[in-house]
Design an enzyme around this catalytic site. Structure first.
Site, PDB file in Angstrom:
ATOM      1  N   PHE A 117      36.581  38.377  43.695  1.00 60.89           N
ATOM      2  CA  PHE A 117      36.962  40.065  43.408  1.00 60.89           C
ATOM      3  C   PHE A 117      35.922  40.980  43.027  1.00 60.89           C
ATOM      4  O   PHE A 117      35.096  40.281  42.100  1.00 60.89           O
ATOM      5  CB  PHE A 117      38.157  40.318  42.505  1.00 60.89           C
ATOM      6  CG  PHE A 117      38.519  41.734  42.557  1.00 60.89           C
ATOM      7  CD1 PHE A 117      38.934  42.436  43.642  1.00 60.89           C
ATOM      8  CD2 PHE A 117      38.412  42.341  41.305  1.00 60.89           C
ATOM      9  CE1 PHE A 117      39.197  43.590  43.538  1.00 60.89           C
ATOM     10  CE2 PHE A 117      38.794  43.477  41.192  1.00 60.89           C
ATOM     11  CZ  PHE A 117      39.060  44.388  42.503  1.00 60.89           C
ATOM     12  N   GLN A 118      35.355  41.821  43.784  1.00 64.60           N
ATOM     13  CA  GLN A 118      34.106  42.757  43.492  1.00 64.60           C
ATOM     14  C   GLN A 118      33.136  42.074  43.062  1.00 64.60           C
ATOM     15  O   GLN A 118      32.230  42.451  42.434  1.00 64.60           O
ATOM     16  CB  GLN A 118      34.890  43.776  42.023  1.00 64.60           C
ATOM     17  CG  GLN A 118      35.910  44.569  42.492  1.00 64.60           C
ATOM     18  CD  GLN A 118      35.963  45.837  41.525  1.00 64.60           C
ATOM     19  OE1 GLN A 118      35.566  45.641  40.588  1.00 64.60           O
ATOM     20  NE2 GLN A 118      36.278  46.921  42.165  1.00 64.60           N
TER      21      GLN A 118
END
Ligand SMILES: Cc1cc2nc3c(=O)[nH]c(=O)nc-3n(C[C@H](O)[C@H](O)[C@H](O)COP(=O)(O)OP(=O)(O)OC[C@H]3O[C@@H](n4cnc5c(N)ncnc54)[C@H](O)[C@@H]3O)c2cc1C
Ligand SMILES: Cc1ncc(C[n+]2csc(CCOP(=O)(O)OP(=O)(O)O)c2C)c(N)n1
Ligand SMILES: [Mg+2]
Lengths: 589, 170
Positions: A117-118
């Protein structure tokens, strides 16, 4: 102390390292990956954090801070979108040689490469748009890396440096390592002191010149205020004419009679013709950019060229020079002045008199002339009036990108270095407003003005919220022509006046927009009201947007169309018909 | 470019920190700036100081070659850039593994030529050989060319490594 006792988290080490690097302000925006750093910031009061509203603005603000102080600007953003949003700013800083250290969050080391994530490959993405970047994989490397990053950012030709910080590294513990002074980097040691033999050779050329010109640029500003002083001294000693690039404005006082104004695509007639006809060209810290040279084969064809630059890759890149001198501008100028004074050279006075007479003739063309009438405000007039009212205030100017930027360069007078910030190399619309915030943070009592276009200002308009929060009294002076004027000008010149997508539809009411953010909005389209509005803007100790409705059709002259030679300048709208643009020129930007 | 500025081949030796990303920096510089790479080799060469040597063969006009070297030199982890082509006499070597399939007449001929080129047989099966040939690139080219008519299957080449003649370090 035992190691365990003195050990602190990576995030705390980072903050300590920043303080040791004499950082006062960090421009940033939080997110998951940098939460430990925000927690460390929360627990201290040495570092001030300025919360921007978009990461691009954080970098431009840091650039404005850096350019107006000579210090390194510091940015803090989160992983993934935080880092990618910073890319435009980093590229801008690279092109204009601005020292920045940008800290980016990263997913923990064990997740790197997993499309977490990210997660973004920040070092991969920023490799071509930074001077250097680091991925810190162990907390033991953190403090040393930060110190090295500051050294790299500010040494030699300055530039942006990214430090990518995985979250586990920020949370692991280690002892602090203070910066070593003086820094002895194992591989990066730019040459600062020039070769003395080359200085002698340069003075040989300079004293024998009959039609000399100084062509100086951003490198003089990069070198520090001392370089500007020395430059001014040396130019006075020689009595030669001098021209500045866009990035060099302020390195030599604009009001001095030896100053020919800016050169290049939108430079003055006298500066460009002096470049064309000179016999010795003395380049100090300018990189022969294509906005300067125009058609390369016709660039200053009769001159011997001396080029002083701290970066050997700037030398002989576009233009072959006769005498390259690698070194820092201030050091080189100091040596040049020393040798000059020791020699007391006798110049060919007759030749110099004739050269100046020729220059005065070119000056006599008054190439920046424009016609102001009673009905509409000419943008040039607005800037002349602006300058009239601010010149006795301690003022700093930033700009967006477009015609207004060029007019600002032509019509405002820059008397000292570090007071003019503009995006030259990348030409980033949206630069000026956040840059002005950075300048205002560094100089709280100064009058800081972003000369803007109505299109450019929309690109980072969200920062009105930032200036409101920190009560930064930045002034936005919009030359509103309801066009992407610079684009419209090229379409007029190159595309038969087909103004494809360059009209600004649905502009906001800038006065109401200002008010919505708690700022003050002023507007005028009447030449007789202009002075009053400017005076009011200066008086208000709050952020102000001034919406100046200017002539929509005005174009920026002089102009050397791309691919043309210096003598092929368009001096006004009537010049165009006689000088069609070549096919070669059409492909250039 | 003036007509006197003709392109020529240069072998450039670069001493770098052996760290992640260094090769990407060097290769990215070449692709990003439109320079071409004819050959590239890289390996760790100094255990103690953790340095690697990258040897690149490129081509360009004198102005472009000068620019390439200056650009390489300003990469932070680069310690030294040497243009071996300009720096006087130097030696270049390349190694190739050449796989040839064949029987009878052709197999004998391949073996005979390998001997002429001082190529070693490093694998032999009843219907194939793998030769190891070392030398200047044109010698390797010639050998591979000759094998084409004799059942060439595969080639693996290292790219060029080089050093100066004499006792001086690069
Ligand atoms: C719409 C638009 C129009 C433009 N039109 C023009 C125009 O008409 N005229 C114009 O001039 N520009 C114009 N520009 C700007 C142009 O694109 C370049 O950014 C600018 O000309 C570069 O300035 P410079 O040569 O001074 O170099 P900079 O980009 O400032 O580079 C500085 C140079 O100095 C060297 N240096 C750094 N530190 C030192 C040191 N300590 N000592 C010595 N050397 C050092 C660097 O290595 C580098 O070579 C325009 C830009 C835009 C966006
Ligand atoms: C981010 C970005 N996108 C596009 C451009 C191309 N561009 C250069 S000038 C310009 C128009 C600027 O319009 P405005 O801000 O109104 O200034 P004006 O020229 O009218 O003074 C555009 C679109 C750019 N420089 N930057
Ligand atoms: Mg506009």
């Amino acid at each position: 102390m035992k190691p365990e006792e003195s050990a602190t988290t990576g995030a705390d080490l980072l903050v300590k390292a920043l303080i040791d690097e004499e950082v006062e302000v960090v421009f940033g925006y939080p997110g998951g990956a940098v939460l430990p750093i925000y927690d460390s910031l929360f627990k201290q009061n040495r570092l001030r954090h300025i919360l921007v509203r978009h990461e691009q603005a954080a970098v431009h603000a840091a650039e404005g801070y850096a350019r107006s102080t000579g210090r390194v600007g510091v940015v803090l953003v989160t992983s993934g979108p935080g880092a990618t949003n910073a890319v435009t700013g980093l590229t801008d800083a690279l092109m204009d040689s601005i020292p920045i250290v940008c800290l980016t969050g990263q997913v923990p080391t064990h997740l790197i490469g997993n499309d977490a994530f990210q997660e973004a490959d920040t070092t991969g993405i920023t490799r071509p748009c930074t001077k250097h970047n680091y991925l810190v994989k162990a907390v033991g490397d953190l403090a040393r890396t930060v110190h090295e990053a500051f050294y790299v950012a500010r040494s030699g030709r300055p530039g942006p440096v990214v430090i990518d910080l995985p979250k586990d590294v920020l949370m692991n513990k280690h002892e602090y390592e203070a910066p070593k002074k003086p820094v002895q980097h194992k591989s990066y040691r730019p040459q600062v002191k020039p070769d003395p033999k080359k200085i002698e050779e340069a003075i040989d050329l300079i004293q024998a010149a009959k039609r000399p010109v100084f062509y100086t640029g951003g490198g003089v500003i990069n070198s520090g205020p001392k370089a500007s002083k020395l430059l001014t001294q040396f130019v006075h000693l020689t009595g030669f004419p001098i021209t500045n690039t866009l990035m060099g404005l302020g390195a030599f006082p604009a009001s001095d009679k030896q100053f020919l104004g800016m050169l290049g695509m939108h430079g003055t007639y006298e500066a460009n013709l002096a470049m064309y006809h000179c016999d010795v060209l003395i380049d100090i810290g300018a990189r022969f950019d294509d906005r300067i040279t125009g058609k390369l084969s016709e660039f200053s064809p009769k001159s011997k060229k001396i080029h002083v630059d701290i970066d050997p890759s700037s030398i002989n890149k576009n233009v072959r020079v006769d005498l390259p001198i690698v070194g820092d501008a201030a050091h080189v100028l100091e040596e040049m002045i020393r040798v000059w004074k020791a020699r007391q050279p006798r110049l060919d006075q007759k030749a110099h008199k004739a050269w100046w007479a020729e220059i005065e003739k070119w000056r006599g063309r008054n190439c920046l002339a424009y016609k102001q009438d009673k009905e509409t405000i000419k943008p040039q007039f607005a800037l002349e009036r602006l300058y009239h009212h601010i010149k006795d205030h301690d003022h700093y100017i930033t700009t967006e990108v477009g015609q207004h930027q060029m007019w600002a360069a032509q019509f405002l007078k820059f008397e000292q270095p570090n007071h003019w910030m503009t995006s030259g190399g990348l030409g980033t619309m949206g630069y000026g407003f956040p840059a002005a915030m950075g300048v205002q943070i560094a100089h709280p009592d100064a009058l800081v003005i972003d000369v803007a276009g109505e299109a450019s200002i929309m690109m980072n308009i969200q920062e009105l919220s930032t200036v409101a929060q920190y009560r930064l009294p930045v002034k936005i002076f919009i030359l509103n022509n309801q066009y992407m004027g610079m684009v419209r000008q090229w379409q007029e010149l190159l595309h038969g006046g087909r103004y494809s997508e360059s009209y600004m539809e649905s502009l906001p009411d800038f006065v109401k927009l200002a008010e919505a953010f708690g700022a003050v909005g002023l507007r005028t389209g009447n030449p007789s009201e202009l002075d009053g509005v400017i005076q009011e803007m200066i008086k208000i100790k709050k952020p102000v947007i001034v919406d100046v409705l200017v002539d929509k059709a005005e174009n920026c002259f002089p102009m050397i169309p791309s691919g043309a030679a210096h003598y092929d300048m368009l001096l006004g709208p009537n010049d165009r018909a006689e000088k069609p643009i070549s096919e070669e020129g059409m492909v250039l930007v | 470019m003036s007509p006197t500025e003709t392109a020529s081949r240069h072998t450039i030796s670069i001493l770098v920190d052996n760290e992640p990303g260094i090769l990407a920096r060097v290769v990215g510089l070449f692709s990003g700036r439109g320079y071409n790479i004819e050959s590239l080799t890289v390996a760790k060469t100094n255990e103690k100081e953790n340095l690697s040597r990258i040897t690149i063969v490129t081509a360009g006009t004198p102005m472009v070659i000068e620019q390439i070297k200056a650009q390489l030199d300003r990469l932070v982890p680069v310690h030294r850039v040497r243009d071996l082509t300009l720096g006087g006499e130097h030696v270049e070597r390349e190694l190739a593994l050449v796989k040839v399939k064949g029987t009878g007449e052709k197999r004998v001929e391949a073996l005979r030529l390998a001997d002429v080129f001082r190529a070693k047989v490093i694998d032999a099966k009843s219907d194939s050989f793998v030769f190891e040939v070392t030398g200047a690139s044109d010698k390797v080219d010639t050998f591979i060319g000759l094998m084409e008519g004799l059942g060439l299957i595969d080639v693996g080449r290292t790219g060029i490594v080089a050093t100066t003649r004499g006792s001086e370090a690069i």
